[in-house]
Write an enzyme that holds these catalytic residues in place. Structure first.
Site, PDB file in Angstrom:
ATOM      1  N   GLU A 249      43.217  14.986  26.760  1.00 11.24           N
ATOM      2  CA  GLU A 249      42.498  14.464  27.929  1.00 11.24           C
ATOM      3  C   GLU A 249      43.046  15.056  29.226  1.00 11.24           C
ATOM      4  O   GLU A 249      42.299  15.559  30.064  1.00 11.24           O
ATOM      5  CB  GLU A 249      42.640  12.936  27.952  1.00 11.24           C
ATOM      6  CG  GLU A 249      41.916  12.283  29.096  1.00 11.24           C
ATOM      7  CD  GLU A 249      40.440  12.602  29.021  1.00 11.24           C
ATOM      8  OE1 GLU A 249      39.995  13.430  29.839  1.00 11.24           O
ATOM      9  OE2 GLU A 249      39.748  12.062  28.155  1.00 11.24           O
ATOM     10  N   ASP A 253      40.932  17.643  31.702  1.00  9.06           N
ATOM     11  CA  ASP A 253      40.559  17.256  33.074  1.00  9.06           C
ATOM     12  C   ASP A 253      41.032  18.293  34.096  1.00  9.06           C
ATOM     13  O   ASP A 253      40.281  18.707  34.984  1.00  9.06           O
ATOM     14  CB  ASP A 253      41.172  15.886  33.418  1.00  9.06           C
ATOM     15  CG  ASP A 253      40.566  14.742  32.625  1.00  9.06           C
ATOM     16  OD1 ASP A 253      39.487  14.936  32.048  1.00  9.06           O
ATOM     17  OD2 ASP A 253      41.166  13.652  32.584  1.00  9.06           O
ATOM     18  N   SER A 449      34.296  12.751  29.067  1.00  4.32           N
ATOM     19  CA  SER A 449      35.542  13.102  29.753  1.00  4.32           C
ATOM     20  C   SER A 449      35.467  14.434  30.462  1.00  4.32           C
ATOM     21  O   SER A 449      36.208  14.669  31.394  1.00  4.32           O
ATOM     22  CB  SER A 449      36.660  13.270  28.731  1.00  4.32           C
ATOM     23  OG  SER A 449      37.303  12.075  28.554  1.00  4.32           O
TER      24      SER A 449
END
Length: 519
Positions: A249, A253, A449
């Site tokens: 994650e 990002d 995400s």
């Protein structure tokens, strides 16, 4: 005789699948985050209704104005400090602008102060955590002053919304992937690199390695952006070495934002995965006078039903502050379709369901050359994931969604009975996902995400070109729905894509230049 008042919305029940496995050590020290009421709440509410209505005459507040006019009252902070002293608790920090006081003390002291019993629980998926049942209690002089007491329990609150592509199988020969700059080109993002902007990213675990970032940006021929880790509540950049865990994650990002807006500073706020940690990290990002993010990307969330009402309202109140300051917040709508992974019935994911957030849903995208040939709702089946979306049970329909309805997979439409999710969308299927580099390995990742940082990077480019923040953009987008590519095929479970807004992809995926024009 001190009367204790239950704090509204603070009740906890024993979560299904949890059991008490032991008592907490009364001498163990913990930190607890107390959130206070806002000064001049009625005036602030009037300002927010103008912002929600898209009033062009409302200018964002400066952080100084917000602190002076709408922070916590000095008297209220003094009351919390007196209460802390009476119970032997230490004030670690106070932030009137953020309306927060962080207290430290032993389990025994906090149990006495707030009339709670803290115990160790075991949960089949969440592992072991400190928990409680019933409400948090406050004395007479804090009744109505304190809005939330967070951190007594530390059960994991949120989950990341990314999915690593399953191993390649010959039958899936149509699998393709895109680099973030390729997607920015397909979505016709305006030129620019976001220079002068700061993008804040919230992370509830894991970390990144500089070598991954440098190698990745070099492979794209993009300058390595400035990435600043910010430690919140003792959490820090700590890569676990497992790309399937939170490292996936964090790295996703940063790589999506950095590849599209390499001129922007990226501030990564690392925090513990609890409601207290999540809310504190958002608050620190919104009130950060050093980095001053103009846009914040959140790829973590949980079904509305898994939040206590005090946590939900406290978090939403910080998101409201972001909107008042002209900070755009992009949040992933979830990867488990219309159910959001909850058995029996449909749920939307929070914080995406907040009316102060740009909720980012998912599509599956096919390109030919430099243009999009087909884009449908992301739904790869029960195991593959699907874009989250639906209707909030916690928040009413905002001004900019009045009169909209959601198309149902079973046919027909239903008028919105609450805030509709998502607002916008972007490529999210792992089968048409994002090429990233994690743990030295090239990996393809999807999930909503990836869509939150994609939109955050677009807004950073727009802010840089305009020389001022776009701020709370939802009313402007809903007034100009043509700036998005309307997605009309597919479903996410209970909801279907349709012309105009729908509860799978919102207004659609971005045409970046048109979005820039509308903002």
């Amino acid at each position: 005789m001190v009367t204790k008042h239950p704090l509204p919305g603070s009740e906890r029940t024993v979560e299904q699948g949890s059991k008490v496995v032991g008592q907490c050590d009364p001498a163990e020290r913990i930190e607890v985050f107390v959130m206070l009421r806002r000064q001049r709440q009625a005036q602030f509410d009037a300002l927010m209704s103008r912002i929600q209505a898209g009033d062009p005459n409302v200018k964002p507040l400066s952080r100084d104005e917000l602190a002076k006019d709408y922070g916590a009252a000095p008297d209220d902070i003094a009351k919390v400090k007196a209460f802390a002293a009476a119970h032997g608790l230490t004030v670690v920090r106070e932030d009137p602008a953020a309306r927060s006081v962080l207290l430290s003390g032993t389990i025994a002291q906090f149990q006495g102060a707030f009339g709670v019993k803290l115990e160790h629980y075991q949960h089949r998926t969440a592992g072991e955590f400190r928990g409680r049942t019933g409400p948090v209690n406050v004395p007479d002089d804090l009744h109505g002053v304190v809005e939330a007491v967070l951190g007594l329990d530390n059960r994991p609150q949120a989950r990341p919304h990314f999915r690593i592509r399953p191993p390649f199988r010959p039958a899936k020969a149509h699998q393709v992937s895109f680099t973030p700059p390729q997607l920015a080109a397909l979505y016709q993002f305006p030129q620019g690199d976001g220079s002068g902007q700061c993008v804040g990213i919230l992370e509830l675990g894991g970390g990144y390695t500089r070598s991954d970032l440098d190698a990745y940006f070099a492979s794209l021929g993009v300058a390595s952006p400035t990435v600043k880790p910010v430690s919140v509540d003792q959490a820090r950049n700590e890569p676990t070495g497992d790309p399937n865990g939170p490292d996936g994650e964090v790295t996703l990002d940063i790589e999506v934002v950095g590849a599209i807006a390499p001129g922007a500073t990226i501030a990564v706020y690392f925090t513990p995965n609890s409601d207290a940690g999540f809310i504190d990290a958002l608050s620190r990002a919104v009130h950060d006078t050093a980095n001053k993010p103009s846009v914040i990307s959140i790829s973590w969330g949980a079904p509305e039903s898994s939040w206590t009402s005090q946590s939900l309202q406290a978090f939403n109140s910080v998101l409201e502050t972001a909107a008042a300051l002209g900070v755009t917040v992009c949040a992933a709508s979830g990867d488990s379709g219309s159910s959001d992974g909850v058995n029996g019935g449909d749920q939307v994911d929070f914080p995406a369901s907040s009316p102060y957030v740009l909720a980012c849903g998912g599509t599956s995208l096919t390109a030919s050359g430099t243009s999009i040939s087909r884009e449908v709702v992301w739904n790869d089946g029960a195991q593959g994931g699907a874009g989250g979306g639906g209707v909030s049970r916690a928040f009413p329909v905002p001004a900019w969604q009045k009169g909209l309805s959601a198309a149902l997979s079973s046919g027909g439409k239903t008028a919105l009975g609450g805030r509709g999710v998502p607002d916008v969308a972007g490529d999210a299927s792992p089968i048409t996902g994002y090429t990233v580099l994690i743990g030295g390995e090239q990996t393809v990742i999807g999930g909503t995400s990836a869509v939150a940082p994609l939109w955050a990077a677009l807004i950073a480019r727009i802010n840089a070109a305009k020389g001022e923040p776009a701020g709370f953009i939802n009313p402007k987008l809903y007034k100009a729905p043509h700036v998005c590519n309307d997605i009309t095929q597919g479903n996410n479970g209970s909801f279907a894509a349709s012309e105009g807004w729908d509860a799978c992809t919102g207004l659609g995926s971005p045409n970046g230049q048109k979005v820039a024009g509308a903002l």
